[in-house]
Scaffold this motif. Structure first.
Motif, PDB file in Angstrom:
ATOM      1  N   HIS A   1     -34.819  11.613  13.357  1.00 15.65           N
ATOM      2  CA  HIS A   1     -34.735  11.763  14.816  1.00 15.65           C
ATOM      3  C   HIS A   1     -35.503  10.642  15.512  1.00 15.65           C
ATOM      4  O   HIS A   1     -35.028  10.072  16.515  1.00 15.65           O
ATOM      5  CB  HIS A   1     -35.281  13.116  15.249  1.00 15.65           C
ATOM      6  N   CYS A   2     -36.682  10.348  14.983  1.00 14.05           N
ATOM      7  CA  CYS A   2     -37.500   9.289  15.597  1.00 14.05           C
ATOM      8  C   CYS A   2     -36.776   7.944  15.513  1.00 14.05           C
ATOM      9  O   CYS A   2     -36.779   7.150  16.459  1.00 14.05           O
ATOM     10  CB  CYS A   2     -38.852   9.201  14.892  1.00 14.05           C
TER      11      CYS A   2
ATOM     12  N   SER B   1     -46.529   7.525  19.352  1.00 16.48           N
ATOM     13  CA  SER B   1     -45.677   6.338  19.242  1.00 16.48           C
ATOM     14  C   SER B   1     -45.473   5.983  17.771  1.00 16.48           C
ATOM     15  O   SER B   1     -46.414   6.089  16.967  1.00 16.48           O
ATOM     16  CB  SER B   1     -46.313   5.150  19.972  1.00 16.48           C
TER      17      SER B   1
ATOM     18  N   ALA C   1     -33.540   7.463  15.277  1.00 20.14           N
ATOM     19  CA  ALA C   1     -32.330   7.459  16.105  1.00 20.14           C
ATOM     20  C   ALA C   1     -32.648   7.330  17.583  1.00 20.14           C
ATOM     21  O   ALA C   1     -31.891   6.717  18.346  1.00 20.14           O
ATOM     22  CB  ALA C   1     -31.521   8.733  15.849  1.00 20.14           C
ATOM     23  N   GLN C   2     -33.775   7.905  18.012  1.00 16.74           N
ATOM     24  CA  GLN C   2     -34.099   7.954  19.437  1.00 16.74           C
ATOM     25  C   GLN C   2     -35.159   6.928  19.836  1.00 16.74           C
ATOM     26  O   GLN C   2     -35.527   6.855  21.006  1.00 16.74           O
ATOM     27  CB  GLN C   2     -34.574   9.356  19.817  1.00 16.74           C
ATOM     28  N   GLY C   3     -35.680   6.199  18.857  1.00 20.79           N
ATOM     29  CA  GLY C   3     -36.745   5.244  19.172  1.00 20.79           C
ATOM     30  C   GLY C   3     -38.050   5.924  19.486  1.00 20.79           C
ATOM     31  O   GLY C   3     -38.928   5.367  20.138  1.00 20.79           O
TER      32      GLY C   3
ATOM     33  N   TYR D   1     -37.430  14.832  10.852  1.00 20.62           N
ATOM     34  CA  TYR D   1     -38.242  14.339  11.973  1.00 20.62           C
ATOM     35  C   TYR D   1     -38.206  12.815  12.031  1.00 20.62           C
ATOM     36  O   TYR D   1     -38.026  12.208  13.112  1.00 20.62           O
ATOM     37  CB  TYR D   1     -39.674  14.838  11.813  1.00 20.62           C
TER      38      TYR D   1
ATOM     39  N   HIS E   1     -39.979  10.272  19.509  1.00 22.15           N
ATOM     40  CA  HIS E   1     -39.689  11.706  19.432  1.00 22.15           C
ATOM     41  C   HIS E   1     -40.703  12.451  20.274  1.00 22.15           C
ATOM     42  O   HIS E   1     -41.896  12.186  20.208  1.00 22.15           O
ATOM     43  CB  HIS E   1     -39.746  12.183  17.975  1.00 22.15           C
ATOM     44  N   ASP E   2     -40.197  13.368  21.082  1.00 19.97           N
ATOM     45  CA  ASP E   2     -41.089  14.101  21.979  1.00 19.97           C
ATOM     46  C   ASP E   2     -41.821  15.239  21.260  1.00 19.97           C
ATOM     47  O   ASP E   2     -42.912  15.626  21.655  1.00 19.97           O
ATOM     48  CB  ASP E   2     -40.308  14.683  23.161  1.00 19.97           C
TER      49      ASP E   2
END
Length: 582
Positions: free
Chosen positions: A74-75, A102, A77-79, A71, A81-82
């Motif tokens: 992912h955060c 955030s 890498a994507q700046g 997790y 996470h939804d």
């Protein structure tokens, strides 16, 4: 033959033990210092002897760290996470604000929830641990973790942190002022801020009536009619003795008493005396005789030839059920029906409140009450607040002292601050005979030296449980269906122990379920009942009023307020004197 002197009990030993425990209780807020260590020792030793459970916990820890690592990656890498690797429980609203999604706050609260979940797994499911000890360990560990929740930390809470930045710290200045004011009020024994706007007899408990009976334990209030005719059978309401009665007569718009009177009912209400040291030896049976039975005698004299709809709230409902069962056993048929509002008759599954009730804790409480003669209001309030610490402790600290915002006081909050005490003897008997030994449900409870049984009841019963009740869980209240051989109408309403009962028509977001069960119907368990009973919108009050009318004999002229000739004159105006005793 007399006993040898060596076999006689030492007259000093027991008082000395009690004095030591009572002194210790002042330091521990009434919590036995042996209760937690014994529970954790039981859990820890069984966990140490369970290598399989330990391996399972290691695997769970590894999986949670892996999930959290993925997790976090992912955060990064994507700046952002939804999604989330773990969702809060449905009732957990601490992280509902979008700001928690955030970075880095999403990582902070997600790691906390994963840790909380792991500790739940660690403190439950350990073979061999006594069920009560497991519940104590799980509950206490959860409370400790909640202390360190990021939602309770200014630097880790994005909502509080942003407010502090936006207001340049003025929220903390206001919060400090709130803290100082609360500390001063606590030291001086004054009620919470805002309570001054709610005054008994002026803005609260203002339904007109007269006190028609006063003895050493109760005042009985008879409310003035507002209709030309009333239902033939009067209503007697028995509130719990740990609360001021006027929770059922708050403001005009949410007063259950006013609602019933306006619907054409003659209503009587018991107002309990707030006990002090001189009442230390008042027992449970005194509350039955001087309370419910004395009130029934007065109602019967003021409304002669009429049966009575008896209603009990919380512990008042438990006391009423004991009284009704004794009356049924003795052939006293004055009751037309019995209504139980969030009241238990079987205490085998009485919710998290039982965490504070075992032999160790009850003995400790008895010694504390033995010294002071009663259970103090602060000691009771503390236990109830711990049960809902997120709502009643931590959220209040964040709002009052960090956000610097005072939530507006309402009538229910003002009533909640107006607390009462409980006599030493009565509370000890109540805890032991009902909570610890469950004598009422198991047929061992004695009245006047003989056992009573709820199966003797033949009158119709209306029972109300509330969905989010931490004091009388609705599954426990539902057990009245199994303990009686009579017609039972059961209602499950939204809300908690108090807000679910004070649920006037027009209150937003209220709903309830209702089903009638004949004495010949087969028993169904509460979960099946929940699945099969449809939801209805609105307040349950009109349904109860209709039920009462269906079990009445029609309309008659209103009775007079009191009956001086029968020994029940109108003594003073409602709300009487006892409600003002602090």
């Amino acid at each position: 033959m007399s006993r040898p002197a060596a076999d006689l009990p030492d007259p000093v030993a027991l008082p000395l033990d009690r004095m030591v425990n009572a002194a210790m209780a002042r330091l521990t807020a009434g919590v036995s210092p042996l209760a937690l260590p014994s529970a954790y020792l039981d859990w820890g030793m069984h966990l140490a002897m369970a290598p399989g459970k330990q391996l399972e916990l290691l695997r769970k820890a590894h999986r949670k760290m892996t999930r959290f690592g993925l997790y976090a990656a992912h955060c990064a890498a994507q700046g952002g996470h939804d999604g989330a690797c773990i969702a809060p429980l449905e009732q957990d609203r601490r992280f509902s604000d979008p700001a928690w999604q955030s970075p880095p706050f999403n990582l902070i609260y997600q790691s906390f929830l994963l840790t909380q979940q792991w500790w739940h797994n660690a403190t439950t499911g350990v073979r061999g641990v006594a069920p009560h000890h497991q519940a104590v360990v799980e509950f206490t560990t959860r409370q400790i973790l909640d202390i360190f929740s990021p939602s309770n930390n200014l630097l880790l809470n994005p909502v509080a942190l942003q407010q502090t930045i936006n207001e340049h710290g003025m929220n903390l200045v206001r919060g400090l002022g709130n803290f100082i004011e609360d500390a001063q009020r606590s030291l001086l024994g004054r009620p919470p801020a805002g309570s001054e706007d709610f005054r008994v007899g002026e803005t609260l408990a203002v339904t007109p009536g007269k006190v028609v009976l006063r003895n050493s334990l109760i005042e009985l209030i008879q409310y003035a009619p507002t209709t030309d005719k009333v239902q033939a059978e009067p209503i007697l309401i028995v509130p719990a003795w740990i609360m001021k009665y006027y929770i059922l007569d708050l403001s005009a718009q949410n007063s259950l008493v006013k609602y019933l009177v306006d619907r054409g009912h003659t209503v009587f209400m018991i107002s309990w005396k707030n006990p002090d040291y001189g009442d230390r030896d008042v027992g449970f049976d005194d509350y039955r005789r001087l309370g419910v039975m004395a009130a029934l005698d007065a109602v019967s004299a003021i409304c002669p030839q009429q049966k009575i709809h008896a209603t009990g709230y919380c512990l008042g409902g438990t006391l009423l059920s004991v009284t009704a069962a004794a009356m049924a056993r003795d052939g006293d048929d004055r009751l037309a029906s019995m209504t139980m509002l969030a009241a238990q008759t079987d205490f085998s599954e009485a919710g998290e409140l039982t965490l504070f009730i075992d032999e160790n804790q009850v003995t400790f409480l008895e010694d504390m009450m033995w010294e002071q003669g009663f259970l103090d209001t602060k000691q009771m309030a503390g236990a109830f607040q711990i049960l809902r610490s997120n709502d009643l402790i931590w959220s209040r600290i964040m709002k009052d002292y960090i956000a610097g915002e005072r939530p507006p006081m309402n009538d229910l909050m003002a009533w909640n601050a107006d607390q009462t005490r409980m006599p030493y003897r009565m509370h000890s008997e109540y805890l032991r005979r009902l909570f610890l030994d469950n004598d009422l449900a198991e047929g061992r409870f004695r009245v006047d030296g003989r056992p009573i049984a709820l199966t003797d009841l033949r009158l119709p019963v209306f029972a109300v449980g509330t969905e989010h009740d931490h004091v009388a869980p609705w599954h426990s209240v539902f057990k009245i269906m199994r303990l009686t051989d009579t017609n039972v109408t059961f209602v499950l309403t939204s809300g908690g122990h108090n807000a679910g009962i004070v649920s006037e028509p027009g209150h937003p977001h209220r709903q309830y379920r209702l089903a009638h069960h004949d004495e010949h119907d087969a028993y169904i368990d509460p979960d099946r009942w929940l699945a099969e009973t449809p939801t209805q919108t609105g307040s349950w009050w009109p349904a109860w009023a209709d039920w009462l009318a269906a079990h009445s004999d029609g309309m008659v002229p209103p009775p007079p307020l009191g009956n001086a000739a029968a020994g029940y004159p109108a003594l003073s105006a409602a709300p009487g004197e006892y409600v003002f005793v602090a």
